[in-house]
Scaffold this motif. Structure first.
Motif, PDB file in Angstrom:
ATOM      1  N   GLY A  42       0.759  -1.385  -0.033  1.00 24.56           N
ATOM      2  CA  GLY A  42       0.005   0.254  -0.174  1.00 24.56           C
ATOM      3  C   GLY A  42       0.811   1.155   0.035  1.00 24.56           C
ATOM      4  O   GLY A  42       1.985   1.065  -0.018  1.00 24.56           O
ATOM      5  N   ARG A  43       0.039   2.437  -0.125  1.00 27.07           N
ATOM      6  CA  ARG A  43       0.795   3.760  -0.065  1.00 27.07           C
ATOM      7  C   ARG A  43       0.176   4.452   1.139  1.00 27.07           C
ATOM      8  O   ARG A  43      -1.004   4.611   1.394  1.00 27.07           O
ATOM      9  N   THR A  53      -2.900   6.334   7.718  1.00 26.47           N
ATOM     10  CA  THR A  53      -3.972   5.840   6.903  1.00 26.47           C
ATOM     11  C   THR A  53      -3.525   5.538   5.587  1.00 26.47           C
ATOM     12  O   THR A  53      -2.242   6.027   4.958  1.00 26.47           O
ATOM     13  N   VAL A  54      -3.402   4.101   5.170  1.00 23.48           N
ATOM     14  CA  VAL A  54      -2.926   3.539   4.306  1.00 23.48           C
ATOM     15  C   VAL A  54      -3.816   3.044   3.160  1.00 23.48           C
ATOM     16  O   VAL A  54      -4.694   2.418   3.531  1.00 23.48           O
ATOM     17  N   ASP A  55      -3.453   3.249   1.797  1.00 22.61           N
ATOM     18  CA  ASP A  55      -4.372   2.872   0.610  1.00 22.61           C
ATOM     19  C   ASP A  55      -3.813   1.725  -0.057  1.00 22.61           C
ATOM     20  O   ASP A  55      -2.691   1.670  -0.551  1.00 22.61           O
ATOM     21  N   PHE A  56      -4.658   0.454   0.155  1.00 21.94           N
ATOM     22  CA  PHE A  56      -4.228  -0.757  -0.079  1.00 21.94           C
ATOM     23  C   PHE A  56      -4.877  -1.006  -1.391  1.00 21.94           C
ATOM     24  O   PHE A  56      -5.085  -2.148  -1.873  1.00 21.94           O
ATOM     25  N   GLY A  57      -5.478  -0.061  -2.245  1.00 22.28           N
ATOM     26  CA  GLY A  57      -5.795  -0.215  -3.667  1.00 22.28           C
ATOM     27  C   GLY A  57      -7.492  -0.262  -3.282  1.00 22.28           C
ATOM     28  O   GLY A  57      -8.118   0.396  -3.803  1.00 22.28           O
ATOM     29  N   ASP A  58      -7.857  -1.427  -2.698  1.00 20.38           N
ATOM     30  CA  ASP A  58      -9.481  -1.755  -2.579  1.00 20.38           C
ATOM     31  C   ASP A  58      -9.801  -1.185  -1.543  1.00 20.38           C
ATOM     32  O   ASP A  58     -11.274  -1.242  -1.175  1.00 20.38           O
ATOM     33  N   ARG A  59      -9.060  -0.820  -0.326  1.00 20.59           N
ATOM     34  CA  ARG A  59      -9.571  -0.203   0.767  1.00 20.59           C
ATOM     35  C   ARG A  59      -8.764   0.519   1.280  1.00 20.59           C
ATOM     36  O   ARG A  59      -7.417   0.354   1.154  1.00 20.59           O
ATOM     37  N   SER A  60      -8.915   1.716   2.104  1.00 16.28           N
ATOM     38  CA  SER A  60      -8.238   2.668   3.032  1.00 16.28           C
ATOM     39  C   SER A  60      -7.982   2.003   4.347  1.00 16.28           C
ATOM     40  O   SER A  60      -9.376   1.762   4.931  1.00 16.28           O
ATOM     41  N   VAL A  61      -6.931   1.769   5.080  1.00 15.73           N
ATOM     42  CA  VAL A  61      -7.128   1.416   6.650  1.00 15.73           C
ATOM     43  C   VAL A  61      -6.243   2.349   7.404  1.00 15.73           C
ATOM     44  O   VAL A  61      -5.214   2.699   6.953  1.00 15.73           O
ATOM     45  N   ARG A  62      -6.651   2.595   8.735  1.00 14.98           N
ATOM     46  CA  ARG A  62      -6.022   3.403   9.611  1.00 14.98           C
ATOM     47  C   ARG A  62      -5.311   2.501  10.400  1.00 14.98           C
ATOM     48  O   ARG A  62      -5.797   1.540  11.042  1.00 14.98           O
ATOM     49  N   VAL A  63      -3.801   2.478  10.406  1.00 19.12           N
ATOM     50  CA  VAL A  63      -2.993   1.676  11.196  1.00 19.12           C
ATOM     51  C   VAL A  63      -2.430   2.319  12.569  1.00 19.12           C
ATOM     52  O   VAL A  63      -1.771   3.257  12.180  1.00 19.12           O
ATOM     53  N   PRO A  64      -2.741   1.762  13.676  1.00 18.72           N
ATOM     54  CA  PRO A  64      -2.320   2.673  14.666  1.00 18.72           C
ATOM     55  C   PRO A  64      -0.677   2.283  14.844  1.00 18.72           C
ATOM     56  O   PRO A  64      -0.112   1.216  14.518  1.00 18.72           O
TER      57      PRO A  64
END
Length: 73
Positions: A42-43, A53-64
């Motif tokens: 992701g980016r 917050t990381v964009d993995f293509g199909d979803r964005s995820v907040r990583v603590p």
């Protein structure tokens, strides 16, 4: 007011046990490429004080923080 950081116990020089190593928390900036154990490649799109917050293509995820399952490429 409580702090999210745990206080480290004092290490005595006469102790037969080694002190716990300092935990190194990686720092990320926007547009860093990352690899996450569960989500893949992701980016980074947003950096906050306690998470990214990381964009993995199909979803964005907040990583603590402390980002245990994520590494910078």
């Amino acid at each position: 007011m409580s702090s999210s950081h745990r206080a480290r116990p004092r290490h005595l020089a006469s102790s037969p046990f080694k002190p716990e190593p300092e935990q190194v928390i990686e720092e990320y900036v926007v547009d860093d490429r990352v690899s996450h154990d569960s989500h893949g490649l992701g980016r980074v799109t947003h950096v906050d004080r306690v998470c990214v917050t990381v964009d993995f293509g199909d979803r964005s995820v907040r990583v603590p923080s402390p980002f245990a399952k994520m590494s910078k490429l």
